[in-house]
Design a protein around this motif. Structure first.
Motif, PDB file in Angstrom:
ATOM      1  N   LEU A  50     -16.201  41.010   2.032  1.00 25.44           N
ATOM      2  CA  LEU A  50     -15.540  40.492   3.231  1.00 25.44           C
ATOM      3  C   LEU A  50     -14.523  39.411   2.882  1.00 25.44           C
ATOM      4  N   ASP A  51     -14.875  38.528   1.954  1.00 26.91           N
ATOM      5  CA  ASP A  51     -13.951  37.481   1.519  1.00 26.91           C
ATOM      6  C   ASP A  51     -12.717  38.084   0.853  1.00 26.91           C
ATOM      7  N   LEU A  54     -10.493  39.710   3.473  1.00 33.12           N
ATOM      8  CA  LEU A  54      -9.786  38.682   4.229  1.00 33.12           C
ATOM      9  C   LEU A  54      -8.617  38.126   3.412  1.00 33.12           C
ATOM     10  N   SER A  57      -5.767  40.583   3.225  1.00 35.70           N
ATOM     11  CA  SER A  57      -5.049  40.816   4.487  1.00 35.70           C
ATOM     12  C   SER A  57      -4.066  39.699   4.794  1.00 35.70           C
ATOM     13  N   SER A  59      -5.038  36.530   5.268  1.00 38.27           N
ATOM     14  CA  SER A  59      -5.790  35.601   6.098  1.00 38.27           C
ATOM     15  C   SER A  59      -5.544  35.819   7.590  1.00 38.27           C
ATOM     16  N   ILE A  60      -6.250  36.763   8.112  1.00 38.63           N
ATOM     17  CA  ILE A  60      -6.169  37.102   9.544  1.00 38.63           C
ATOM     18  C   ILE A  60      -6.472  35.886  10.396  1.00 38.63           C
ATOM     19  N   LEU A  61      -7.403  35.057   9.968  1.00 38.90           N
ATOM     20  CA  LEU A  61      -7.758  33.877  10.757  1.00 38.90           C
ATOM     21  C   LEU A  61      -6.583  32.918  10.914  1.00 38.90           C
TER      22      LEU A  61
END
Length: 65
Positions: A50-51, A54, A57, A59-61
């Motif tokens: 998952l890290d 992320l 991508s 950093s979707i957050l």
């Protein structure tokens, strides 16, 4: 990636994701053959995946903030 080695980090991440795609969420992998070893359902392996996803991508957050 903090050391400015983003290309190298991307290659390692991609190789790790490929290994998990082939061998599942194994506890660990034999370093020369890539054979999945130990327990086959490790939550920490899932957490690392998952890290990596992320990070890959962009950093979707950060984009959602």
């Amino acid at each position: 990636m903090r050391a400015g080695e983003s290309e190298r980090a991307s290659k390692i991440r991609r190789a790790g994701l490929d290994q998990v795609a082939q061998g599942g969420f194994a506890e660990y992998f034999e370093p020369f053959t890539g054979e999945p070893l130990g327990s086959g359902e490790q939550s920490w392996t899932g957490a690392v995946v998952l890290d990596w996803l992320l990070a890959a991508s962009g950093s979707i957050l950060a984009e959602a903030a």
